[in-house]
Design an enzyme around this catalytic site. Structure first.
Site, PDB file in Angstrom:
ATOM      1  N   ASP A  13      24.171  57.937  53.165  1.00 38.08           N
ATOM      2  CA  ASP A  13      22.999  57.051  53.147  1.00 38.08           C
ATOM      3  C   ASP A  13      21.718  57.849  53.363  1.00 38.08           C
ATOM      4  O   ASP A  13      21.608  58.601  54.352  1.00 38.08           O
ATOM      5  CB  ASP A  13      23.105  56.001  54.267  1.00 38.08           C
ATOM      6  CG  ASP A  13      24.061  54.868  53.927  1.00 38.08           C
ATOM      7  OD1 ASP A  13      24.636  54.868  52.820  1.00 38.08           O
ATOM      8  OD2 ASP A  13      24.223  53.970  54.783  1.00 38.08           O
ATOM      9  N   ASN A 184      28.536  36.860  51.844  1.00 42.83           N
ATOM     10  CA  ASN A 184      27.281  36.375  52.419  1.00 42.83           C
ATOM     11  C   ASN A 184      26.787  35.225  51.550  1.00 42.83           C
ATOM     12  O   ASN A 184      27.389  34.907  50.511  1.00 42.83           O
ATOM     13  CB  ASN A 184      26.255  37.503  52.621  1.00 42.83           C
ATOM     14  CG  ASN A 184      25.741  38.079  51.316  1.00 42.83           C
ATOM     15  OD1 ASN A 184      25.811  37.434  50.264  1.00 42.83           O
ATOM     16  ND2 ASN A 184      25.217  39.290  51.371  1.00 42.83           N
ATOM     17  N   ALA A 221      20.830  35.457  60.390  1.00 44.99           N
ATOM     18  CA  ALA A 221      20.390  34.935  61.690  1.00 44.99           C
ATOM     19  C   ALA A 221      21.016  33.571  62.005  1.00 44.99           C
ATOM     20  O   ALA A 221      20.955  33.118  63.153  1.00 44.99           O
ATOM     21  CB  ALA A 221      18.876  34.834  61.710  1.00 44.99           C
ATOM     22  N   ASP A 245      16.980  46.763  62.128  1.00 47.95           N
ATOM     23  CA  ASP A 245      17.496  47.195  60.825  1.00 47.95           C
ATOM     24  C   ASP A 245      18.778  46.401  60.548  1.00 47.95           C
ATOM     25  O   ASP A 245      19.730  46.466  61.328  1.00 47.95           O
ATOM     26  CB  ASP A 245      17.791  48.709  60.889  1.00 47.95           C
ATOM     27  CG  ASP A 245      18.343  49.274  59.587  1.00 47.95           C
ATOM     28  OD1 ASP A 245      18.469  48.522  58.609  1.00 47.95           O
ATOM     29  OD2 ASP A 245      18.646  50.489  59.562  1.00 47.95           O
ATOM     30  N   THR A 247      20.744  46.917  58.022  1.00 49.39           N
ATOM     31  CA  THR A 247      21.698  47.700  57.220  1.00 49.39           C
ATOM     32  C   THR A 247      23.039  47.788  57.941  1.00 49.39           C
ATOM     33  O   THR A 247      23.107  48.214  59.093  1.00 49.39           O
ATOM     34  CB  THR A 247      21.162  49.127  56.969  1.00 49.39           C
ATOM     35  OG1 THR A 247      19.846  49.035  56.442  1.00 49.39           O
ATOM     36  CG2 THR A 247      22.058  49.890  55.999  1.00 49.39           C
ATOM     37  N   ASP A 251      28.750  44.657  57.389  1.00 50.30           N
ATOM     38  CA  ASP A 251      29.955  45.488  57.541  1.00 50.30           C
ATOM     39  C   ASP A 251      30.500  45.387  58.965  1.00 50.30           C
ATOM     40  O   ASP A 251      31.719  45.385  59.171  1.00 50.30           O
ATOM     41  CB  ASP A 251      29.635  46.949  57.209  1.00 50.30           C
ATOM     42  CG  ASP A 251      29.185  47.118  55.767  1.00 50.30           C
ATOM     43  OD1 ASP A 251      29.622  46.318  54.913  1.00 50.30           O
ATOM     44  OD2 ASP A 251      28.399  48.039  55.493  1.00 50.30           O
TER      45      ASP A 251
HETATM   46  O1  RIB Z   1      26.367  47.619  53.737  1.00 54.07           O
HETATM   47  C1  RIB Z   1      25.549  48.747  53.955  1.00 54.07           C
HETATM   48  C2  RIB Z   1      25.993  49.860  53.072  1.00 54.07           C
HETATM   49  O2  RIB Z   1      25.787  49.490  51.729  1.00 54.07           O
HETATM   50  C3  RIB Z   1      25.226  51.141  53.250  1.00 54.07           C
HETATM   51  O3  RIB Z   1      25.784  51.967  54.241  1.00 54.07           O
HETATM   52  C4  RIB Z   1      25.237  51.744  51.861  1.00 54.07           C
HETATM   53  O4  RIB Z   1      25.953  52.919  51.770  1.00 54.07           O
HETATM   54  C5  RIB Z   1      25.801  50.666  50.945  1.00 54.07           C
HETATM   55  O5  RIB Z   1      27.112  50.891  50.640  1.00 54.07           O
END
Ligand code: RIB
Length: 310
Positions: A13, A184, A221, A245, A247, A251
Site C-alpha cells: 500500500d 458493504n 458508522a 482513516d 482504510t 477487512d
Molecule cells: O481494504 C483495504 C485494502 O484494499 C488496502 O490495503 C488495499 O491494498 C486494497 O486492497
C-alpha cells in the site's frame, strides 16, 4: 492447522494523505506518504490472527522486495504463509488517497494476485480442518475461490465470501458455495442491482437468499446487519469513534468476524466482534497498523450500543 484459512490478495500500500480528493485532470500536493502492508486478503488474515485465530494465508507474490517484506510481516504476525512466487508478475500494489475525513480512494494494480489459481486453491484446501472458516474476497480470481470453497466444504469447513471489491460477473457457482456472504452497502446494492441508498433491510434478504446460510451488510458508522435465512435480522450499531482513516476497517470487520465464528461464537456475537474491530480500526492510520487485537476488540465491545432485532 489453522482456524481461519484466507485465500486472497497481498498489496504493497502506498498511502498519500491529501487535503481533499483531486478533481479529474488536477494535480494535487499530498501532505504525507506512507508505505504499508495491505491487500484485502492479507489484511483480513492479520485481523483474524490478532483476534486470536490460528490463521493461514494463501496467495501469490512477485519475486521482489515487496514480496519479501510480506513474508517477513506474516512471520512476525505468526500467520502460516502458504504462498508461491510468480516469476513475471510483480507483487500487487495499491495506490491510496486518504482525505482529512478519513475516507479513502483506492486503485489496485493486481500484479501477482491475478495469478492465484486452482493450484493455490488446492494448497489452501490442505490447510483447512473440520470446523475451520475458509475465507476469500474478490481481489483474486473468483475461479480460485470457487475451487477453494468446494474443497473446504468437503473437509467440513464453513465458507465466508467478502464481496470486496464489487465485480460485475460474480459466478453463481461461487455464491452457491458460500455459507455467509459479507458485503458493504455499496457492494450489496451492486450485487442486487438496486439503486444507491437502498436500505440494508431491503438488500439483506435478497443477499441472504443467494448464500447458503446468511448475509452480512456492513454500514460504516451505522454498524452492521446480519440476515440469517432462518432468523429475524439483527442490527449491531457501531461505537462512536474519532475517525482517522477508514482504510482496512472493512477487512478488520471480516477478520474478527471469521475468528469469532471459528471459535464457535454465535453469528450475533461474531457480528459484535466484527463491528468493534471495524470501529477500532478507524481510529488509527494504515491498513494493518490499525488492526486491533482481541483485548482491544473486547474493550471496544463494552462501548457498543446493544444489538436490535429488526
Ligand atoms: O481494504 C483495504 C485494502 O484494499 C488496502 O490495503 C488495499 O491494498 C486494497 O486492497
Amino acid at each position: 492447522m489453522a482456524d481461519v484459512v484466507v485465500l486472497g490478495s497481498y498489496n504493497l500500500d502506498l498511502v498519500a494523505t491529501v487535503p481533499r480528493f483531486p478533481a479529474p485532470g488536477e494535480t494535487l500536493r499530498a501532505t504525507g506518504l506512507l508505505r504499508g502492508h495491505g491487500g484485502k486478503g492479507s489484511n483480513q488474515a492479520v485481523a483474524a490472527r490478532r483476534a486470536g485465530a490460528a490463521t493461514a494465508f494463501v496467495g501469490v507474490l512477485g519475486a521482489d522486495d515487496a514480496g519479501a517484506a510480506a513474508r517477513a510481516m506474516w512471520q512476525s504476525e505468526m500467520i502460516e504463509a502458504l504462498v508461491s512466487e510468480h516469476r513475471d508478475l510483480p507483487t500487487g500494489t495499491a495506490l491510496i488517497l486518504v482525505a482529512p475525513s478519513g475516507e479513502n480512494q483506492i486503485v489496485v494494480v493486481a500484479g501477482a494476485n491475478e495469478a492465484v489459481t486452482a493450484a493455490e486453491a488446492a494448497r489452501a484446501a490442505g490447510a483447512v480442518r473440520q470446523g475451520a472458516v475458509a475465507l476469500a474476497q474478490l481481489e483474486t480470481p473468483p475461479a480460485a475461490s470457487l475451487g477453494f470453497f468446494t474443497a473446504a466444504r468437503a473437509r467440513g469447513s464453513s465458507t465466508l465470501l467478502n464481496t470486496a471489491p464489487a465485480v460485475a460477473a460474480l459466478p453463481p457457482a461461487l455464491l452457491a458455495a458460500t455459507d455467509i456472504l459479507v458485503a458493504n452497502e455499496g457492494e450489496a446494492g451492486f450485487l442486487c442491482a438496486m439503486p444507491p441508498a437502498t436500505p440494508p433491510t431491503r438488500l439483506g434478504p435478497l443477499l441472504a437468499a443467494r448464500a447458503a446460510k446468511a448475509a452480512v451488510i456492513t454500514c460504516g458508522a451505522d454498524g452492521a446487519w446480519l440476515f440469517a435465512r432462518d432468523a429475524a435480522p439483527v442490527h449491531q450499531p457501531a461505537a462512536t469513534v474519532s475517525v482517522v482513516d477508514t482504510t482496512g476497517a472493512g477487512d478488520c470487520f471480516v477478520g474478527a468476524f471469521a475468528a469469532a465464528l471459528a471459535r464457535g461464537a454465535a453469528p450475533e456475537e461474531a457480528l459484535a466482534d466484527g463491528v468493534a474491530a471495524g470501529s477500532a480500526a478507524c481510529t488509527r492510520a494504515g491498513a494493518i497498523g490499525s488492526v486491533p487485537d482481541r483485548a482491544a476488540i473486547a474493550a471496544m465491545r463494552t462501548g457498543l450500543p446493544p444489538a436490535r432485532s429488526g
